[in-house]
Design an enzyme around this catalytic site. Sequence first.
Site, PDB file in Angstrom:
ATOM      1  N   CYS A  92       0.895  -1.161   0.000  1.00 28.22           N
ATOM      2  CA  CYS A  92       0.000   0.000   0.000  1.00 28.22           C
ATOM      3  C   CYS A  92       0.926   1.202   0.000  1.00 28.22           C
ATOM      4  O   CYS A  92       1.545   1.513   1.006  1.00 28.22           O
ATOM      5  CB  CYS A  92      -0.909   0.033   1.232  1.00 28.22           C
ATOM      6  N   CYS A  95      -0.496   4.106   2.487  1.00 25.57           N
ATOM      7  CA  CYS A  95      -0.467   3.954   3.950  1.00 25.57           C
ATOM      8  C   CYS A  95      -0.183   2.498   4.307  1.00 25.57           C
ATOM      9  O   CYS A  95       0.958   2.060   4.208  1.00 25.57           O
ATOM     10  CB  CYS A  95      -1.749   4.469   4.580  1.00 25.57           C
ATOM     11  N   SER A  96      -1.188   1.745   4.695  1.00 29.12           N
ATOM     12  CA  SER A  96      -0.919   0.377   5.156  1.00 29.12           C
ATOM     13  C   SER A  96      -2.107  -0.550   4.907  1.00 29.12           C
ATOM     14  O   SER A  96      -2.312  -1.489   5.656  1.00 29.12           O
ATOM     15  CB  SER A  96      -0.595   0.398   6.652  1.00 29.12           C
ATOM     16  N   CYS A  97      -2.892  -0.297   3.856  1.00 21.71           N
ATOM     17  CA  CYS A  97      -4.088  -1.112   3.597  1.00 21.71           C
ATOM     18  C   CYS A  97      -3.685  -2.578   3.428  1.00 21.71           C
ATOM     19  O   CYS A  97      -2.735  -2.902   2.723  1.00 21.71           O
ATOM     20  CB  CYS A  97      -4.812  -0.593   2.359  1.00 21.71           C
TER      21      CYS A  97
HETATM   22 FE    FE Z   1      -3.329   2.028   2.969  1.00 27.58          FE
END
Ligand code: FE
Length: 190
Positions: A92, A95-97
């Site tokens: 991602c 961000c951190s999906c």
């Molecule tokens: Fe994300």
Amino acid sequence: MDLRVRALETVLTQKGYIDPAALDVLIDTYQTKIGPRNGARVVARAWADPVFHDWLMKDATAAIASLGFTGRQGEHMVAVANTDDRHHMVVCTLCSCYPWPVLGLPPTWYKSAPYRSRAVKDPRGVLAEFGVQLPESTAIRVWDSTAEVRYLVIPQRPAGTEGWSEEQLAELVTRDSMIGTGLARAPEAA
Ligand code: FE
């Protein structure tokens, strides 16, 4: 970052927007009850059952839900299967999906800026740092997760596992192999 998160939690609690006890239950659920073993069961089923594999490729959300894995951050799943010609890897960049219902919470490195930027610029180099060397003839495809779509990599089934049960096969499926930064374990490792 820890301090910022704590400050934010304090303010939101004081304003009555969140219940700290509910947060604790959510965190505990994803840390101790939901994790990569869920995803491993999906992969093992796909390896063992061609009909399920087809379903997974066509409608991953429904196929995965049929095993009981649904919920937050897994509302729209896409499965991508590795072959000799193509290796899939998930990041991602924003961000951190991450697909929580099948993999649990993301590892720290998945959220780090170096992984997020380099996975796109130099996927082969990143893979090498994870100990994965692929032949030049294998193309690498990087998938950028979004708030809507989450990806699950189906690693290649290791040779020498003919006739194995789904439970045995699941033991070979690592978290990183489902992000695409690793491969499934060799049968000798089980
Ligand atoms: Fe994300």
